[in-house]
Design a protein around this motif. Structure first.
Motif, short mmCIF file in Angstrom:
data_model
loop_
_atom_site.label_atom_id
_atom_site.label_comp_id
_atom_site.label_asym_id
_atom_site.label_seq_id
_atom_site.Cartn_x
_atom_site.Cartn_y
_atom_site.Cartn_z
N HIS A 31 1.58 -0.09 7.96
CA HIS A 31 1.89 0.21 6.56
C HIS A 31 3.20 1.00 6.46
CE1 HIS A 31 1.68 2.19 2.62
NE2 HIS A 31 1.01 1.10 2.24
N ARG A 32 3.36 2.00 7.30
CA ARG A 32 4.56 2.84 7.28
C ARG A 32 5.80 2.03 7.65
NH1 ARG A 32 7.72 6.39 5.25
NH2 ARG A 32 8.91 7.60 6.71
N VAL A 35 6.98 0.41 4.62
CA VAL A 35 7.62 1.43 3.78
C VAL A 35 9.05 1.66 4.25
CG1 VAL A 35 7.60 3.89 3.18
CG2 VAL A 35 5.47 2.57 3.08
N ASN A 129 3.37 1.32 -1.83
CA ASN A 129 3.10 2.74 -1.58
C ASN A 129 1.77 3.18 -2.19
OD1 ASN A 129 5.45 3.26 -0.10
ND2 ASN A 129 6.63 3.62 -1.95
N ASP A 132 -1.48 2.80 0.12
CA ASP A 132 -1.42 3.43 1.44
C ASP A 132 -2.82 3.64 1.99
OD1 ASP A 132 -1.02 4.95 3.70
OD2 ASP A 132 0.20 6.46 2.71
#
Length: 139
Positions: A31-32, A35, A129, A132
Motif C-alpha cells: 500500500h505504501r 502511495v 490513502n 490504508d
C-alpha cells in the motif's frame, strides 16, 4: 568558488533525499509503495508546472515524461486485473486518460491539461490513502 560549493551542497542534499527514499521503498508495504508512486507522479507534475510557467520547456518535458513513466510503469503496471476485475479495468482506463492529458499538456504547453491530469491523479491518490489497511485496526 561559491557556486561550486553551493552546487556541491545541492548534490549532497539530493543524494541524502535519494537514500531516504530508497530506505522508505525497501521497508514499505505494498500500500505504501503505491502511495510513493502517487507522490512521485504528483511531484513530477508540480515540477513540470513550474518549468512550464518559467518557459523552461526542456525541463518541463523531462518532468512530464517522469510523471508518465510513473503512471505507466508504476501505477498501471501494479494493477491486478485478475483480482481487481472491473475496478482494475476502470483504473487502467483512467491512468491511460491521465497519461494522454500529460502528452497533450507537453505538446501544447497547456497549463489546463497539466492541471487536469494532476487533479485527476490527486483524486485517485486521495481515495487510495483513505483505504490504508494499516489504519483499519485503529478505533
Amino acid at each position: 568558488m561559491y557556486a561550486k560549493r553551493a552546487n556541491s551542497r545541492a548534490q549532497g542534499a539530493a543524494s541524502y533525499a535519494r537514500v531516504g527514499l530508497e530506505s522508505d521503498v525497501l521497508s514499505a508495504s505494498p500500500h505504501r509503495l503505491i502511495v510513493l508512486l502517487f507522490q512521485g507522479a504528483d511531484t513530477a507534475m508540480g515540477t513540470a508546472m513550474v518549468h512550464l510557467k518559467d518557459g523552461n520547456f526542456a525541463e518541463k518535458g523531462q518532468a512530464i515524461s517522469k510523471a508518465i513513466d510513473i503512471i505507466n510503469k508504476g501505477l498501471l503496471a501494479a494493477l491486478d486485473f485478475e483480482t481487481g476485475g472491473e475496478l482494475a479495468q476502470r483504473l487502467a482506463s483512467l491512468y491511460e486518460y491521465i497519461a494522454e492529458k500529460l502528452l497533450v499538456a507537453n505538446l501544447k504547453n497547456s497549463e489546463e491539461e497539466l492541471s487536469e491530469a494532476r487533479r485527476l491523479l490527486g483524486e485517485i491518490a486521495s481515495a487510495w490513502n483513505a483505504i490504508d489497511p494499516g489504519k483499519s485496526n485503529e478505533k
